[in-house]
Design a protein around this motif. Structure first.
Motif, short mmCIF file in Angstrom:
data_model
loop_
_atom_site.label_atom_id
_atom_site.label_comp_id
_atom_site.label_asym_id
_atom_site.label_seq_id
_atom_site.Cartn_x
_atom_site.Cartn_y
_atom_site.Cartn_z
N LEU A 27 0.80 -1.21 0.00
CA LEU A 27 0.00 0.00 0.00
C LEU A 27 0.84 1.27 0.00
CD1 LEU A 27 -2.85 1.24 0.14
CD2 LEU A 27 -2.84 0.83 2.61
N ASP A 28 2.11 1.17 0.35
CA ASP A 28 2.94 2.37 0.46
C ASP A 28 3.47 2.81 -0.90
OD1 ASP A 28 4.54 -0.05 0.49
OD2 ASP A 28 6.27 1.22 0.91
N SER A 29 3.82 4.10 -0.97
CA SER A 29 4.52 4.65 -2.12
C SER A 29 5.94 5.03 -1.69
CB SER A 29 3.80 5.90 -2.65
OG SER A 29 4.06 7.03 -1.84
N VAL A 30 6.71 5.55 -2.64
CA VAL A 30 7.99 6.17 -2.29
C VAL A 30 7.73 7.64 -1.95
CG1 VAL A 30 9.36 4.61 -3.72
CG2 VAL A 30 8.44 6.72 -4.72
N LYS A 31 8.72 8.32 -1.38
CA LYS A 31 8.54 9.73 -1.00
C LYS A 31 8.51 10.65 -2.22
CE LYS A 31 10.25 9.41 3.72
NZ LYS A 31 11.22 9.92 4.73
N GLU A 32 8.96 10.13 -3.36
CA GLU A 32 9.02 10.97 -4.55
C GLU A 32 7.67 11.15 -5.24
OE1 GLU A 32 12.99 9.71 -3.50
OE2 GLU A 32 11.13 8.56 -3.82
N GLY A 33 6.67 10.35 -4.87
CA GLY A 33 5.40 10.48 -5.57
C GLY A 33 4.27 9.74 -4.89
N PRO A 34 3.05 9.85 -5.44
CA PRO A 34 1.86 9.27 -4.81
C PRO A 34 1.72 7.77 -4.98
CG PRO A 34 1.25 10.39 -6.84
CD PRO A 34 2.71 10.68 -6.62
N GLY A 35 2.46 7.18 -5.94
CA GLY A 35 2.42 5.73 -6.10
C GLY A 35 1.05 5.19 -6.46
N ILE A 36 0.39 5.80 -7.44
CA ILE A 36 -0.96 5.37 -7.76
C ILE A 36 -0.96 4.08 -8.58
CG2 ILE A 36 -3.14 6.03 -8.83
CD1 ILE A 36 -2.43 7.46 -6.19
N ASN A 37 -0.02 3.92 -9.49
CA ASN A 37 0.11 2.60 -10.12
C ASN A 37 0.94 1.68 -9.24
OD1 ASN A 37 -0.30 0.64 -12.15
ND2 ASN A 37 1.68 1.10 -13.05
N ASP A 38 2.03 2.18 -8.69
CA ASP A 38 2.92 1.40 -7.83
C ASP A 38 2.81 1.88 -6.39
OD1 ASP A 38 4.91 -0.24 -6.88
OD2 ASP A 38 6.55 0.95 -7.65
N ARG A 43 -0.28 1.60 -18.01
CA ARG A 43 -0.70 2.00 -19.35
C ARG A 43 0.09 1.22 -20.39
NH1 ARG A 43 -4.20 5.84 -19.99
NH2 ARG A 43 -4.77 7.20 -18.24
N ASN A 44 -0.52 1.09 -21.56
CA ASN A 44 0.12 0.40 -22.70
C ASN A 44 0.44 -1.06 -22.38
OD1 ASN A 44 0.15 2.85 -24.25
ND2 ASN A 44 1.92 3.50 -23.00
N THR A 45 -0.36 -1.68 -21.53
CA THR A 45 -0.15 -3.09 -21.20
C THR A 45 -0.53 -3.96 -22.39
OG1 THR A 45 -0.51 -2.76 -18.83
CG2 THR A 45 -0.89 -4.98 -19.69
N ARG A 46 0.37 -4.84 -22.77
CA ARG A 46 0.11 -5.77 -23.87
C ARG A 46 0.02 -7.21 -23.39
NH1 ARG A 46 3.50 -1.81 -25.90
NH2 ARG A 46 2.66 -0.71 -27.73
N GLN A 47 0.58 -7.48 -22.21
CA GLN A 47 0.51 -8.83 -21.65
C GLN A 47 0.63 -8.74 -20.14
OE1 GLN A 47 3.68 -11.04 -23.44
NE2 GLN A 47 5.17 -9.41 -23.17
N ASN A 104 0.89 9.20 -10.91
CA ASN A 104 -0.36 9.70 -10.36
C ASN A 104 -1.53 9.02 -11.04
OD1 ASN A 104 -0.50 10.94 -12.88
ND2 ASN A 104 0.37 12.86 -12.11
N LEU A 105 -2.72 9.55 -10.83
CA LEU A 105 -3.92 8.91 -11.37
C LEU A 105 -3.85 8.79 -12.90
CD1 LEU A 105 -6.60 7.75 -10.30
CD2 LEU A 105 -7.62 10.00 -10.72
N ALA A 106 -3.20 9.74 -13.55
CA ALA A 106 -3.09 9.71 -15.01
C ALA A 106 -2.18 8.58 -15.49
CB ALA A 106 -2.57 11.05 -15.54
N ASN A 107 -1.42 7.97 -14.57
CA ASN A 107 -0.50 6.89 -14.93
C ASN A 107 -1.17 5.52 -14.89
OD1 ASN A 107 2.15 6.07 -15.69
ND2 ASN A 107 2.53 5.36 -13.60
N VAL A 108 -2.46 5.48 -14.63
CA VAL A 108 -3.21 4.22 -14.57
C VAL A 108 -4.22 4.19 -15.71
CG1 VAL A 108 -4.90 2.89 -13.24
CG2 VAL A 108 -2.92 3.90 -12.11
#
Length: 304
Positions: free
Chosen positions: A125-136, A204-208, A274-278
């Motif tokens: 559930l945690d992110s890194v301090k550099e960002g919100p970690g919405i995908n990761d 994003r851009n997941t192919r497999q 962020n949210l745009a990365n999902v």
């Protein structure tokens, strides 16, 4: 996601097809158990994406991240716990300390099922301090939460006991999951039939989809079930080893593992995660896969 291993690049089309055929002819006892459980419900985008939007808002009001030892992480845990409590889960916080800061893993048990045969499903559930970690790894956390809420809404009565988990401080070296596993007795470890892990479920851009192959235990029933689920929908997959995410802690303890990822995004460990990365469609497909496989494994009477 903590990256520790290079992914193999071989497709598994033939393997997936053979696994799908093998799974279609299970023993009579398994078929009988599955007949007692309703078909897995379909998950809509509206059932999973609100959780990601909530995690984004939590990061926005707490310095842009949800990292271990921060208010952003504490509020993320509180958000997930509140949803589970309302749904009727038995929840508990399992504390640990890392780098001088307190943290918590969140564990949620669904009443019922065989306590000697646990199906454990989790994500960090945690992110890194550099960002919100919405995908990761908000995406994995949200998918697991949406799956748990489907269990409650459906009133599922599983053969195996269902447990869900959200780990803390994983981005700092798999701290939360390792803390949890290290405190399990030998008997408790043996009660976990399989651990299912989900890390970056909405790239994003997941192919497999990258399905976890357990190096120590070989093809687990969970891996077979995931590959069959994707094959039935003509979605490409390939195998990755146990390593680089939370399932490594379980694999190191001899607990069978599977699960999947949708791959490493361009914004991993950055403010742009962020949210745009999902991708909402990918996130919804991932959640559907988790629900479908969990329903199948939950209905399967343990063989040992």
């Amino acid at each position: 996601m903590t990256i520790r291993r290079t992914l193999p690049g071989l497709a598994v089309g033939a393997l997936v097809m053979s696994l799908s055929l093998a799974l279609s002819a299970g023993p009579a006892t398994t078929a009988s158990a599955e007949a007692r459980v309703p078909a897995a419900p379909a998950v809509s985008e509206q059932q999973v994406m609100p959780h990601l939007r909530a995690l984004q808002r939590i990061a926005d009001r707490n310095g842009g991240n949800r990292a271990h030892g921060t208010k952003g992480y504490a509020q993320s845990v509180a958000y997930v716990k509140s949803a589970l409590d309302r749904a009727g889960f038995r929840t508990r916080l399992v504390p640990f300390t890392h780098d001088g800061a307190p943290g918590n893993n969140l564990i949620a048990d669904w009443p019922g099922g065989d306590p000697d045969h646990v199906l454990l499903t989790g994500a960090h559930l945690d992110s890194v301090k550099e960002g919100p970690g919405i995908n990761d790894n908000g995406s994995g956390s949200a998918a697991v939460l949406a799956t748990a809420l489907q269990v409650a809404e459906s009133g599922l009565t599983p053969e195996r006991h269902l447990r869900f988990a959200w780990w803390g401080a994983e981005e700092q070296g798999l701290i939360g999951s390792e803390s949890y596993v290290s405190k399990l007795s030998g008997a408790d470890r043996r009660r976990i039939d399989v651990y299912l892990n989900f890390d970056q479920a909405g790239s994003r851009n997941t192919r497999q989809w990258l399905v976890v192959h357990d190096d120590e235990h070989g093809e687990t029933e969970a891996q077979q079930a995931f590959e069959a689920w994707f094959a039935e929908r003509s979605i490409p997959t390939f195998d990755i080893g146990v390593g680089g995410s939370d399932h490594e802690s379980f694999g190191n303890a001899g607990i069978p593992s599977s699960g999947f990822s949708t791959g490493i995004s361009d914004c991993i460990h950055e403010a742009c995660d962020n949210l745009a990365n999902v991708d909402p469609k990918t996130e919804t497909t991932s959640t559907d896969a988790i629900v479908g496989v969990l329903w199948k494994l939950a209905a399967t009477a343990p063989r040992h």
